[in-house]
Design a protein around this motif. Structure first.
Motif, PDB file in Angstrom:
ATOM      1  N   TRP A  27      40.942  32.831  37.596  1.00 57.41           N
ATOM      2  CA  TRP A  27      40.562  31.823  36.476  1.00 57.41           C
ATOM      3  C   TRP A  27      40.115  30.735  37.103  1.00 57.41           C
ATOM      4  O   TRP A  27      40.187  29.477  36.714  1.00 57.41           O
ATOM      5  CB  TRP A  27      41.819  31.725  35.861  1.00 57.41           C
ATOM      6  N   ARG A  37      46.367  38.862  38.566  1.00 57.44           N
ATOM      7  CA  ARG A  37      45.141  39.460  39.389  1.00 57.44           C
ATOM      8  C   ARG A  37      43.910  38.701  39.078  1.00 57.44           C
ATOM      9  O   ARG A  37      42.845  39.007  39.942  1.00 57.44           O
ATOM     10  CB  ARG A  37      44.913  40.740  38.779  1.00 57.44           C
ATOM     11  N   HIS A  38      44.080  37.681  38.516  1.00 58.38           N
ATOM     12  CA  HIS A  38      42.519  36.655  38.084  1.00 58.38           C
ATOM     13  C   HIS A  38      42.759  35.518  38.567  1.00 58.38           C
ATOM     14  O   HIS A  38      43.745  34.810  38.633  1.00 58.38           O
ATOM     15  CB  HIS A  38      42.235  36.814  36.646  1.00 58.38           C
ATOM     16  N   TRP A  89      34.389  48.604  33.456  1.00 57.07           N
ATOM     17  CA  TRP A  89      34.977  47.878  32.369  1.00 57.07           C
ATOM     18  C   TRP A  89      33.868  47.654  31.178  1.00 57.07           C
ATOM     19  O   TRP A  89      34.443  47.894  30.060  1.00 57.07           O
ATOM     20  CB  TRP A  89      35.292  46.372  32.814  1.00 57.07           C
ATOM     21  N   SER A 133      35.848  47.069  38.963  1.00 52.20           N
ATOM     22  CA  SER A 133      35.422  46.632  37.642  1.00 52.20           C
ATOM     23  C   SER A 133      34.286  47.057  37.010  1.00 52.20           C
ATOM     24  O   SER A 133      34.050  46.657  36.062  1.00 52.20           O
ATOM     25  CB  SER A 133      35.988  45.135  37.553  1.00 52.20           C
ATOM     26  N   GLN A 186      48.047  41.752  34.343  1.00 50.73           N
ATOM     27  CA  GLN A 186      46.818  41.853  33.698  1.00 50.73           C
ATOM     28  C   GLN A 186      46.009  40.722  33.602  1.00 50.73           C
ATOM     29  O   GLN A 186      44.847  40.526  33.665  1.00 50.73           O
ATOM     30  CB  GLN A 186      47.037  42.684  32.759  1.00 50.73           C
ATOM     31  N   ARG A 192      43.072  46.449  28.402  1.00 49.26           N
ATOM     32  CA  ARG A 192      41.640  46.049  28.084  1.00 49.26           C
ATOM     33  C   ARG A 192      41.032  46.347  26.926  1.00 49.26           C
ATOM     34  O   ARG A 192      40.244  45.899  26.194  1.00 49.26           O
ATOM     35  CB  ARG A 192      40.677  46.762  29.178  1.00 49.26           C
ATOM     36  N   PHE A 204      34.893  34.652  36.240  1.00 50.82           N
ATOM     37  CA  PHE A 204      36.326  33.788  36.495  1.00 50.82           C
ATOM     38  C   PHE A 204      37.471  34.786  36.762  1.00 50.82           C
ATOM     39  O   PHE A 204      38.546  34.481  37.013  1.00 50.82           O
ATOM     40  CB  PHE A 204      36.729  33.229  35.028  1.00 50.82           C
ATOM     41  N   ALA A 205      37.018  36.059  36.740  1.00 52.60           N
ATOM     42  CA  ALA A 205      38.261  37.277  36.849  1.00 52.60           C
ATOM     43  C   ALA A 205      37.892  37.690  38.255  1.00 52.60           C
ATOM     44  O   ALA A 205      37.414  37.468  39.085  1.00 52.60           O
ATOM     45  CB  ALA A 205      37.763  38.439  35.723  1.00 52.60           C
ATOM     46  N   ASP A 206      39.138  38.795  38.255  1.00 58.88           N
ATOM     47  CA  ASP A 206      39.418  39.582  39.741  1.00 58.88           C
ATOM     48  C   ASP A 206      38.136  40.123  40.285  1.00 58.88           C
ATOM     49  O   ASP A 206      37.418  40.902  39.512  1.00 58.88           O
ATOM     50  CB  ASP A 206      40.605  40.504  39.339  1.00 58.88           C
ATOM     51  N   LEU A 249      33.037  37.115  31.890  1.00 64.13           N
ATOM     52  CA  LEU A 249      34.543  37.427  32.289  1.00 64.13           C
ATOM     53  C   LEU A 249      34.305  37.392  33.860  1.00 64.13           C
ATOM     54  O   LEU A 249      35.194  37.018  34.604  1.00 64.13           O
ATOM     55  CB  LEU A 249      35.142  38.525  31.836  1.00 64.13           C
TER      56      LEU A 249
END
Length: 619
Positions: free
Chosen positions: A234, A231-232, A304, A301, A227, A171, A294-296, A291
């Motif tokens: 998208w 895991r995402h 982050w 999280s 990563q 990250r 679209f992300a996990d 993010l």
């Protein structure tokens, strides 16, 4: 009048007192708090020294290894390097703000670092976020120096920050990218980027990514794929909208608003350093917000955006000075309450009695709970088995936690969805610790440790059946119920290879109490209804217990076709679909109070499995 009110308190004294108090509290908690599952795996990585690993660069594992080598095999030693870095962070902020902005504002910024819950609790856990936060602040400090004047000191600090960040987490690439954009937006930043010393520092930081890139090159980009891809989803999803309320909760609402407003004002400032802080922090926080669409969303999280808040904190004191006194007081009070709540959560997690009471609650800390009790049960079972009995863990969490508790970093682990979902499967294979099942049993006695609460309940039977496919016939399971079954493990003792044959594999029990529901208040004569299946042989008897004492035997064998549908038609319990039970419990001899309602389930093969319990109240 406002100026006099602002200066009525001494921020330096408040900062020092708060820093001492928070640091001491964190040390005490870190010595008592059970090891989190990720910490245990990082400890295991540290026992297998390498330049990089499947889930992370090497720094976190190296720091843990240093901690235990110096401080001994103890949770506090695991966390000691991270506590030291976290203790340094607010002082570094003070020094940065004092040099760039204002003496008084420097101490206020230090207070903000301590009270911001995400930053104030850093170091309690041995996680990569601590080193990444320190690296972020180093880069922010270096960028502020370089925007003003390029010199060897600023370039060296930038090289240090970039290297530490690269060795901390994937990250950190976001910090690097945002930092480059922020420098391009400033005249002083563009001047710095034309200086060879800046590029030497950037090259040094880039070189620190080499071990991680080399690991991925040698392992089919497994870490990068996990990563950045696996895991995402998208794909656009609405959970990104939760970013605002979640961040307002973990930052505290007024402090969150203050940081965002400070970023807005900072971007419009004519002072290059203020614009730098605003661009760095604002772009990072905005980037993680976008993010989120679209992300996990399956894993934690909320932490982050912390690097973004660290970059914005230098702008906070001037903004708060412009706010009315009541609003400043409310902002600091809410932040302090948030920090107390976070620390209080960790204190509750470290207290076994409180964890036990929370066994049925949504906030039950399953990744912290029960590892010492499980290790004691495993050690006792292993002592009763033949010499040389090896432990095989169901998943990486059990393998790492037992490894730390028993001082054995070489516990073999079965292939499990959790290993893949957390990016640990490739590393286990590299260490040669991915167990097959029958192969290990063929080599000698095996004690298999299964996490019954580590899979979705609807998939539990399928998981047991997968164990049958790997091991052949399964021995009777010994249940280890932690916190009344809030965490549930099974111990299966294989004394030798399965005889096989045509007889079906007998799985552990899968059962559910449908009524009374957890937490309900019932009369002292109340009805119990539920179901239970045991593949291969079926269930002979279900006994109901209150606080571990049998109070009734249920009438078993009632039809419930829904159970078969819930188990996706996988159950081969010979009693299907007559697998439900009911009982009328007479507890009139017991006083009105809270009790733990549980089950003892006896299979047709004579095995007895103690199931998890639920809290009910007798009126």
């Amino acid at each position: 009048m406002r100026s006099a009110g602002v200066r009525a308190w001494n921020p330096r004294q408040v900062f020092i007192a708060l820093w001492v108090a928070v640091t001491l509290i964190k040390i005490v908690l870190a010595a008592r708090l059970p090891l989190f599952v990720d910490e245990a795996f990082y400890w295991q990585e540290g026992q297998h020294p390498a330049w990089a690993y499947s889930d992370l660069p090497g720094l976190t594992a190296w720091l843990i290894r240093v901690g235990v080598e110096i401080g001994g095999h103890h949770v506090l030693a695991v966390r000691a390097p991270f506590l030291l870095m976290a203790a340094l962070l607010p002082w570094w902020m003070v020094d940065l703000v004092r040099r760039e902005l204002d003496e008084r504002h420097a101490w206020v910024a230090g207070i903000a670092v301590l009270l911001l819950p995400l930053a104030g609790t850093l170091g309690l856990l041995a996680l990569p976020d601590v080193a990444m936060a320190l690296a972020t602040l180093a880069c922010v400090d270096a960028a502020a120096r370089l925007v003003r004047k390029v010199d060897a000191g600023g370039a060296t600090l930038l090289a240090f920050g970039l290297a530490v960040g690269a060795l901390s987490h994937y990250r950190f690439a976001a910090v690097v990218g945002v930092g480059f954009v922020a420098l391009l937006c400033l005249q002083g930043g563009r001047r710095a980027l034309r200086d060879p010393r800046t590029w030497i520092a950037i090259a040094f930081g880039a070189a620190a990514w080499a071990p991680l890139l080399a690991w991925n090159f040698d392992n089919a980009e497994a870490g990068l794929r996990f990563q950045l891809v696996d895991r995402h989803p998208w794909a656009l999803h609405g959970e990104g909208l939760l970013f605002l309320p979640v961040q307002a909760g973990v930052v505290t609402p007024l402090l969150f608003v203050a940081l965002l407003v400070a970023a807005w004002h900072g971007v419009r400032s004519r002072e290059p350093v203020r614009r730098l802080f605003a661009l760095l922090g604002g772009l990072l926080v905005t980037g993680f917000f976008l993010l989120g669409f679209f992300a996990d969303v399956e894993r934690v999280s909320f932490h982050w955006p912390l690097p973004g808040y660290i970059a914005l904190i230098p702008l906070l004191p001037a903004l708060l000075d412009a706010w009315p006194r009541w609003l400043r007081t409310a902002t600091w009070s809410l932040a302090a309450a948030g920090l107390v709540a976070f620390l209080g959560y960790y204190a509750a997690v470290s207290a076994p009695s409180l964890r036990e009471q929370a066994a049925a609650a949504k906030w039950y800390p399953s990744n912290f709970a029960g590892w010492d009790e499980l290790a004691a049960a495993v050690a006792d079972a292993q002592a009763q088995m033949p010499a040389g009995t090896r432990i095989v863990a169901d998943n990486f969490k059990i393998g790492a936690e037992l490894g730390f508790a028993l001082g054995n970093p070489r516990i073999a682990v079965l292939d499990h969805p959790l290993n893949r979902d957390h990016g640990r499967a490739p590393q286990l294979r590299l260490w040669g610790l991915e167990a097959q099942g029958a192969r290990e049993v063929a080599q000698g006695p095996v004690l298999l440790v299964v996490g019954a609460t580590d899979v979705k309940f609807s998939e539990l039977l399928a998981h047991y059946q997968s164990l049958c496919a790997r091991f052949g016939r399964l021995p009777h399971a010994e249940a280890v119920n932690i916190d009344h079954g809030g965490r549930r493990f099974l111990l299966l003792r294989f004394d030798g290879p399965s005889a096989g044959g045509s007889s079906p594999c007998v799985t552990p029990v899968v059962a559910h109490l449908q009524e009374p529901a957890a937490g309900t208040t019932v009369d002292r004569e109340f009805r119990v209804y539920g179901w239970a299946v045991k593949d291969g042989v079926g269930v002979r008897e279900v006994r109901l217990t209150l606080d571990g004492k049998v109070v009734a035997t249920a009438a078993y064998g009632q039809e419930n076709s829904w159970v078969g549908e819930f188990l996706h038609g996988r159950s081969n319990d010979p009693g299907q679909p007559a697998v439900a039970f009911s009982a009328q419990v007479d507890a009139s001899a017991l006083p009105a109070d809270a009790y733990w309602l549980g089950m003892e389930i006896e299979g047709a093969d004579g095995s007895v499995e103690v199931w998890s319990e639920r809290r009910i109240h007798l009126r």
